[in-house]
Scaffold this active site. Structure first.
Site, PDB file in Angstrom:
ATOM      1  N   LYS A   1       0.865  -1.181   0.000  1.00 29.02           N
ATOM      2  CA  LYS A   1       0.000   0.000   0.000  1.00 29.02           C
ATOM      3  C   LYS A   1       0.899   1.227   0.000  1.00 29.02           C
ATOM      4  O   LYS A   1       2.076   1.147   0.400  1.00 29.02           O
ATOM      5  CB  LYS A   1      -0.891   0.023   1.251  1.00 29.02           C
ATOM      6  CG  LYS A   1      -2.158   0.851   1.098  1.00 29.02           C
ATOM      7  CD  LYS A   1      -3.238   0.107   0.334  1.00 29.02           C
ATOM      8  CE  LYS A   1      -4.541   0.864   0.348  1.00 29.02           C
ATOM      9  NZ  LYS A   1      -5.624   0.091  -0.305  1.00 29.02           N
TER      10      LYS A   1
ATOM     11  N   GLY B   1     -20.570   6.600  -1.225  1.00 27.56           N
ATOM     12  CA  GLY B   1     -19.555   6.954  -2.214  1.00 27.56           C
ATOM     13  C   GLY B   1     -19.649   6.030  -3.412  1.00 27.56           C
ATOM     14  O   GLY B   1     -20.696   5.443  -3.699  1.00 27.56           O
ATOM     15  N   LYS B   2     -18.523   5.873  -4.102  1.00 20.14           N
ATOM     16  CA  LYS B   2     -18.520   5.083  -5.332  1.00 20.14           C
ATOM     17  C   LYS B   2     -19.035   3.668  -5.109  1.00 20.14           C
ATOM     18  O   LYS B   2     -19.849   3.155  -5.877  1.00 20.14           O
ATOM     19  CB  LYS B   2     -17.102   5.059  -5.921  1.00 20.14           C
ATOM     20  CG  LYS B   2     -16.626   6.406  -6.428  1.00 20.14           C
ATOM     21  CD  LYS B   2     -15.257   6.317  -7.070  1.00 20.14           C
ATOM     22  CE  LYS B   2     -14.151   6.077  -6.062  1.00 20.14           C
ATOM     23  NZ  LYS B   2     -12.808   6.110  -6.690  1.00 20.14           N
ATOM     24  N   VAL B   3     -18.566   3.012  -4.043  1.00 17.01           N
ATOM     25  CA  VAL B   3     -18.975   1.630  -3.783  1.00 17.01           C
ATOM     26  C   VAL B   3     -20.392   1.573  -3.211  1.00 17.01           C
ATOM     27  O   VAL B   3     -21.215   0.758  -3.637  1.00 17.01           O
ATOM     28  CB  VAL B   3     -17.985   0.935  -2.822  1.00 17.01           C
ATOM     29  CG1 VAL B   3     -18.452  -0.483  -2.502  1.00 17.01           C
ATOM     30  CG2 VAL B   3     -16.590   0.901  -3.429  1.00 17.01           C
ATOM     31  N   GLY B   4     -20.677   2.440  -2.250  1.00 18.24           N
ATOM     32  CA  GLY B   4     -21.991   2.434  -1.614  1.00 18.24           C
ATOM     33  C   GLY B   4     -23.122   2.648  -2.597  1.00 18.24           C
ATOM     34  O   GLY B   4     -24.206   2.055  -2.464  1.00 18.24           O
TER      35      GLY B   4
ATOM     36  N   GLY C   1     -22.350   5.332   4.084  1.00 19.57           N
ATOM     37  CA  GLY C   1     -21.385   5.759   3.075  1.00 19.57           C
ATOM     38  C   GLY C   1     -21.902   5.489   1.678  1.00 19.57           C
ATOM     39  O   GLY C   1     -21.976   4.336   1.257  1.00 19.57           O
TER      40      GLY C   1
END
Length: 360
Positions: A83, A185-188, A183
Site C-alpha cells: 500500500k 460513495g462510489k462503492v456504496g 457511506g
C-alpha cells in the site's frame, strides 16, 4: 532534491520493506509499504490523505498493506500485499508533477509494488502516474485499463452479503431484509443498486450532502437518516459500513441492532478484540478484506490485459470464499475474522513455499 529511504526497523511491523519518498519541488511526501511478496509482487492502492502527522500516515500504510496481503491471498491472486500513502490534502497539492514524481518512486522498486486507486486518488491520477512507471493498474479504459474499480468492489460485497444471509437465514438473498448502508460513495452507490434489485429495503446515510441528494433522486424508496448512530440503532438486519475504517468500535458494537455486518470499508475493526465482542453479541461479521476484494480483483486483471467478464466471474467467487470462511469459523469455534486470517496464512505458506523449488 529527492529523498529515498527504506526501513526494516521495529516500526515496520513485519513488513518486507517500507519506503519514504520525498520530492520538495512538487511537495510530494509519500510512504510505500510492502508487507509481503510471498505470492508475487505486492499490489495495493495509493491513498492521498491529509494526515495530521507522519506517524499517523505510517500507521495507516502499515495497517493497509498488511490487509492487502491477506486480501490478495484470499482472492486467489498470485500477488502479495502493499500500500502507499501520499501525505497531504489532495484538493490543495495534487498536481501532474507531484503524481509523476510519485510514479518514479514506484518505478524505482522495479516491479516489487504495483499501485492503483484508493481514497483521494482516481483513474485519471493513475493515468498520470503511469507516464512514469509500468507498475500501475486502475487506469482508464482509454489507456487500456479497467476503469472504475468500485464496480466490482460493490459486486463482491454483495456476494459476501449473500453468503452471510445464507449462513444466517438459510437463503442467499437479501430479499425482505433491511440493510443499513453507511457511506454512499462510489462503492456504496453501486451496492445500494444491487440491494434494491435483490428485493432488500435500504436505509442509508452519508456525511456528504451531494451523496444524499443523489440517493433521494436515484432511489426514492431508500430511507435516509441523519448519521451513522441513527443508522446502527435503527431496525436493520444488516449493517454495511462503506466509508473509512474503524467503523466497529467499543461504542458502535453494543449499540448495533443488526445481526449481520458486511461492508466495503477497509479495516472496520477499530482494534483487536472487536471481532470477539461482535461474536459475543451474536453478530455475524464477514471480514472486510474478504468481501471487498472485488476491486483488487478488477485492477489485478489489468496486469495480463483486462477482461471485464473474467474479472467479474472471479469477483463472484467471493460468495464461495465467504461461505467457506463462515463454515470454517463454526467448525473451529472462532470468529470469522480469525478463520479468514488462518485461511489466508495457510495459502501464503503453502503456495509461497513453492518458490523454494528453483527453476533453471
Amino acid at each position: 532534491m529527492d529523498v529515498f529511504a527504506s526501513t526494516d526497523g521495529p516500526e515496520s511491523d513485519g513488513h518486507e520493506q517500507v519506503v519514504f519518498c520525498q520530492d520538495k519541488q512538487t511537495g510530494l511526501k509519500a510512504i510505500i509499504a510492502i508487507y509481503s511478496t510471498t505470492l508475487g509482487p505486492a499490489l495495493g492502492g495509493t491513498r492521498f490523505y491529509p494526515y495530521a502527522t507522519e506517524a499517523e500516515a505510517l500507521h495507516d500504510v502499515l495497517d493497509l498493506s498488511r490487509g492487502m496481503a491477506y486480501k490478495n491471498a484470499l482472492a486467489g491472486l498470485d500477488l502479495g500485499g502493499g500500500k502507499a500513502v501520499i501525505w497531504g490534502d489532495p484538493e490543495r497539492i495534487k498536481t501532474e508533477p507531484l503524481l509523476r514524481a510519485y510514479g518514479r518512486f514506484v518505478e524505482s522498486l522495479n516491479g516489487r509494488y504495483y499501485t492503483a486507486c484508493d481514497v483521494g486518488t482516481y483513474v485519471a491520477d493513475m493515468d498520470l502516474v503511469a507516464r512514469e512507471t509500468r507498475f500501475v493498474t486502475g487506469r482508464s479504459v482509454e489507456h487500456g485499463g479497467a476503469g472504475d474499480s468500485s464496480v466490482l468492489t460493490a459486486w463482491g460485497v454483495f456476494q459476501g452479503m449473500r453468503a452471510a444471509a445464507e449462513h444466517t437465514w438459510g437463503s442467499p438473498t437479501l430479499a425482505g431484509r433491511r440493510v443499513g448502508v453507511s457511506g454512499l460513495g462510489k462503492v456504496g452507490k453501486h451496492l445500494t443498486g444491487h440491494l434494491i434489485d435483490d428485493g432488500a429495503s435500504v436505509v442509508a446515510t452519508d456525511v456528504n450532502s451531494k451523496a444524499l441528494s443523489w440517493v433521494r433522486q436515484a432511489y426514492p424508496q431508500v430511507d435516509v437518516v441523519a448519521d451513522t448512530q441513527a443508522l446502527i440503532t435503527s431496525d436493520i438486519d444488516v449493517y454495511a459500513p462503506c466509508a473509512l475504517g474503524g467503523a466497529l468500535d467499543d461504542d458502535t458494537v453494543p449499540a448495533l441492532r443488526a445481526s449481520v455486518v458486511v461492508g466495503a470499508a477497509n479495516n472496520q475493526l477499530a482494534h483487536p478484540g472487536i471481532e470477539k465482542l461482535l461474536a459475543d453479541r451474536g453478530v455475524l461479521y464477514a471480514p472486510d478484506y474478504v468481501v471487498n476484494a472485488g476491486g483488487v480483483i478488477q485492477v489485478a486483471d489489468e496486469i495480463d490485459g483486462f477482461n471485464f467478464e473474467r474479472a467479474k466471474l472471479r469477483a463472484t467467487r467471493i460468495f464461495d470464499t465467504t461461505r467457506e470462511i463462515l463454515r470454517l469459523a463454526d467448525a473451529e469455534g472462532v470468529p470469522p475474522a480469525v478463520a479468514a486470517d488462518r485461511l489466508a496464512e495457510r495459502r501464503m505458506a503453502e503456495v509461497g513455499r513453492l518458490r523454494t523449488i528453483h527453476l533453471r
